[in-house]
Design a protein around this motif. Structure first.
Motif, PDB file in Angstrom:
ATOM      1  N   SER A 114      13.641  -7.898  -3.522  1.00 50.00           N
ATOM      2  CA  SER A 114      12.934  -6.966  -4.391  1.00 50.00           C
ATOM      3  C   SER A 114      12.065  -6.056  -3.543  1.00 50.00           C
ATOM      4  O   SER A 114      11.743  -6.364  -2.394  1.00 50.00           O
ATOM      5  N   LEU A 115      11.703  -4.935  -4.120  1.00 56.77           N
ATOM      6  CA  LEU A 115      10.838  -3.963  -3.471  1.00 56.77           C
ATOM      7  C   LEU A 115       9.777  -3.555  -4.477  1.00 56.77           C
ATOM      8  O   LEU A 115      10.091  -3.163  -5.599  1.00 56.77           O
ATOM      9  N   GLN A 116       8.516  -3.691  -4.080  1.00 55.95           N
ATOM     10  CA  GLN A 116       7.399  -3.271  -4.919  1.00 55.95           C
ATOM     11  C   GLN A 116       6.633  -2.204  -4.162  1.00 55.95           C
ATOM     12  O   GLN A 116       6.438  -2.318  -2.949  1.00 55.95           O
ATOM     13  N   ALA A 117       6.216  -1.162  -4.875  1.00 55.09           N
ATOM     14  CA  ALA A 117       5.475  -0.074  -4.251  1.00 55.09           C
ATOM     15  C   ALA A 117       4.158   0.141  -4.985  1.00 55.09           C
ATOM     16  O   ALA A 117       4.081   0.052  -6.209  1.00 55.09           O
ATOM     17  N   SER A 118       3.126   0.423  -4.192  1.00 53.31           N
ATOM     18  CA  SER A 118       1.813   0.773  -4.731  1.00 53.31           C
ATOM     19  C   SER A 118       1.229   1.828  -3.790  1.00 53.31           C
ATOM     20  O   SER A 118       0.777   1.496  -2.695  1.00 53.31           O
ATOM     21  N   GLY A 119       1.316   3.072  -4.219  1.00 52.91           N
ATOM     22  CA  GLY A 119       0.875   4.158  -3.350  1.00 52.91           C
ATOM     23  C   GLY A 119       1.761   4.218  -2.125  1.00 52.91           C
ATOM     24  O   GLY A 119       2.973   4.314  -2.233  1.00 52.91           O
ATOM     25  N   GLU A 120       1.166   4.131  -0.964  1.00 51.89           N
ATOM     26  CA  GLU A 120       1.917   4.162   0.298  1.00 51.89           C
ATOM     27  C   GLU A 120       2.263   2.769   0.815  1.00 51.89           C
ATOM     28  O   GLU A 120       2.860   2.631   1.875  1.00 51.89           O
ATOM     29  N   LYS A 121       1.896   1.739   0.069  1.00 51.04           N
ATOM     30  CA  LYS A 121       2.171   0.363   0.497  1.00 51.04           C
ATOM     31  C   LYS A 121       3.435  -0.158  -0.168  1.00 51.04           C
ATOM     32  O   LYS A 121       3.662   0.075  -1.357  1.00 51.04           O
ATOM     33  N   LEU A 122       4.237  -0.879   0.618  1.00 48.16           N
ATOM     34  CA  LEU A 122       5.464  -1.484   0.108  1.00 48.16           C
ATOM     35  C   LEU A 122       5.448  -2.976   0.397  1.00 48.16           C
ATOM     36  O   LEU A 122       4.969  -3.415   1.436  1.00 48.16           O
ATOM     37  N   ARG A 123       5.997  -3.738  -0.513  1.00 48.52           N
ATOM     38  CA  ARG A 123       6.215  -5.167  -0.298  1.00 48.52           C
ATOM     39  C   ARG A 123       7.701  -5.431  -0.529  1.00 48.52           C
ATOM     40  O   ARG A 123       8.233  -5.173  -1.602  1.00 48.52           O
ATOM     41  N   ILE A 124       8.350  -5.938   0.511  1.00 50.76           N
ATOM     42  CA  ILE A 124       9.770  -6.265   0.457  1.00 50.76           C
ATOM     43  C   ILE A 124       9.881  -7.784   0.497  1.00 50.76           C
ATOM     44  O   ILE A 124       9.315  -8.428   1.374  1.00 50.76           O
ATOM     45  N   SER A 140      13.177 -17.707   2.568  1.00 51.39           N
ATOM     46  CA  SER A 140      12.481 -16.676   1.811  1.00 51.39           C
ATOM     47  C   SER A 140      11.416 -16.073   2.714  1.00 51.39           C
ATOM     48  O   SER A 140      10.773 -16.790   3.494  1.00 51.39           O
ATOM     49  N   GLN A 141      11.266 -14.764   2.633  1.00 55.24           N
ATOM     50  CA  GLN A 141      10.234 -14.115   3.439  1.00 55.24           C
ATOM     51  C   GLN A 141       9.764 -12.843   2.751  1.00 55.24           C
ATOM     52  O   GLN A 141      10.526 -12.186   2.045  1.00 55.24           O
ATOM     53  N   ARG A 142       8.486 -12.523   2.984  1.00 58.10           N
ATOM     54  CA  ARG A 142       7.872 -11.318   2.427  1.00 58.10           C
ATOM     55  C   ARG A 142       7.435 -10.432   3.586  1.00 58.10           C
ATOM     56  O   ARG A 142       6.898 -10.917   4.586  1.00 58.10           O
ATOM     57  N   PHE A 143       7.680  -9.132   3.453  1.00 52.29           N
ATOM     58  CA  PHE A 143       7.297  -8.156   4.462  1.00 52.29           C
ATOM     59  C   PHE A 143       6.439  -7.092   3.791  1.00 52.29           C
ATOM     60  O   PHE A 143       6.850  -6.506   2.788  1.00 52.29           O
ATOM     61  N   ASP A 144       5.259  -6.832   4.318  1.00 51.78           N
ATOM     62  CA  ASP A 144       4.386  -5.767   3.825  1.00 51.78           C
ATOM     63  C   ASP A 144       4.459  -4.613   4.814  1.00 51.78           C
ATOM     64  O   ASP A 144       4.261  -4.812   6.024  1.00 51.78           O
ATOM     65  N   ARG A 145       4.765  -3.420   4.306  1.00 49.96           N
ATOM     66  CA  ARG A 145       4.962  -2.247   5.157  1.00 49.96           C
ATOM     67  C   ARG A 145       4.287  -1.025   4.540  1.00 49.96           C
ATOM     68  O   ARG A 145       4.001  -1.011   3.347  1.00 49.96           O
ATOM     69  N   GLN A 146       4.123   0.003   5.358  1.00 51.40           N
ATOM     70  CA  GLN A 146       3.714   1.312   4.875  1.00 51.40           C
ATOM     71  C   GLN A 146       4.993   2.080   4.521  1.00 51.40           C
ATOM     72  O   GLN A 146       6.026   1.909   5.163  1.00 51.40           O
ATOM     73  N   ALA A 147       4.926   2.930   3.495  1.00 50.72           N
ATOM     74  CA  ALA A 147       6.104   3.668   3.042  1.00 50.72           C
ATOM     75  C   ALA A 147       6.715   4.496   4.171  1.00 50.72           C
ATOM     76  O   ALA A 147       7.938   4.608   4.270  1.00 50.72           O
ATOM     77  N   GLU A 148       5.901   5.042   5.047  1.00 55.69           N
ATOM     78  CA  GLU A 148       6.437   5.858   6.147  1.00 55.69           C
ATOM     79  C   GLU A 148       7.269   5.038   7.125  1.00 55.69           C
ATOM     80  O   GLU A 148       8.073   5.579   7.878  1.00 55.69           O
ATOM     81  N   ASP A 149       7.116   3.717   7.110  1.00 63.45           N
ATOM     82  CA  ASP A 149       7.843   2.841   8.031  1.00 63.45           C
ATOM     83  C   ASP A 149       9.040   2.148   7.393  1.00 63.45           C
ATOM     84  O   ASP A 149       9.592   1.212   7.973  1.00 63.45           O
TER      85      ASP A 149
END
Length: 70
Positions: free
Chosen positions: A8-18, A33-42
């Protein structure tokens, strides 16, 4: 089909959680199972994962299913 990769992909402003999960279809159990927190630009920058970590996650559950055993 033996395995299912779900995510799944969740977005909040420029923050993404994959979030990703590898599921054994026959048992319904989670293998990994793993979670990755990223900035939208990345979003298209590869997520670094060390090969030993990948093999530790995937190889043990799958190794017993190889016929003939290796």
């Amino acid at each position: 089909m033996k395995y299912l990769l779900q995510g799944s992909l969740q977005a909040s402003g420029e923050k993404l959680r994959i979030t990703a999960q590898l599921i054994d279809v026959t048992t319904g159990g989670y293998i990994w199972s793993q979670r990755f927190d990223r900035q939208a630009e990345d979003i298209f920058v590869p997520i670094p994962m060390k090969p030993p970590l990948c093999s530790e996650m995937i190889a043990p559950p799958v190794s017993g299913m190889i016929s003939p055993p290796v």
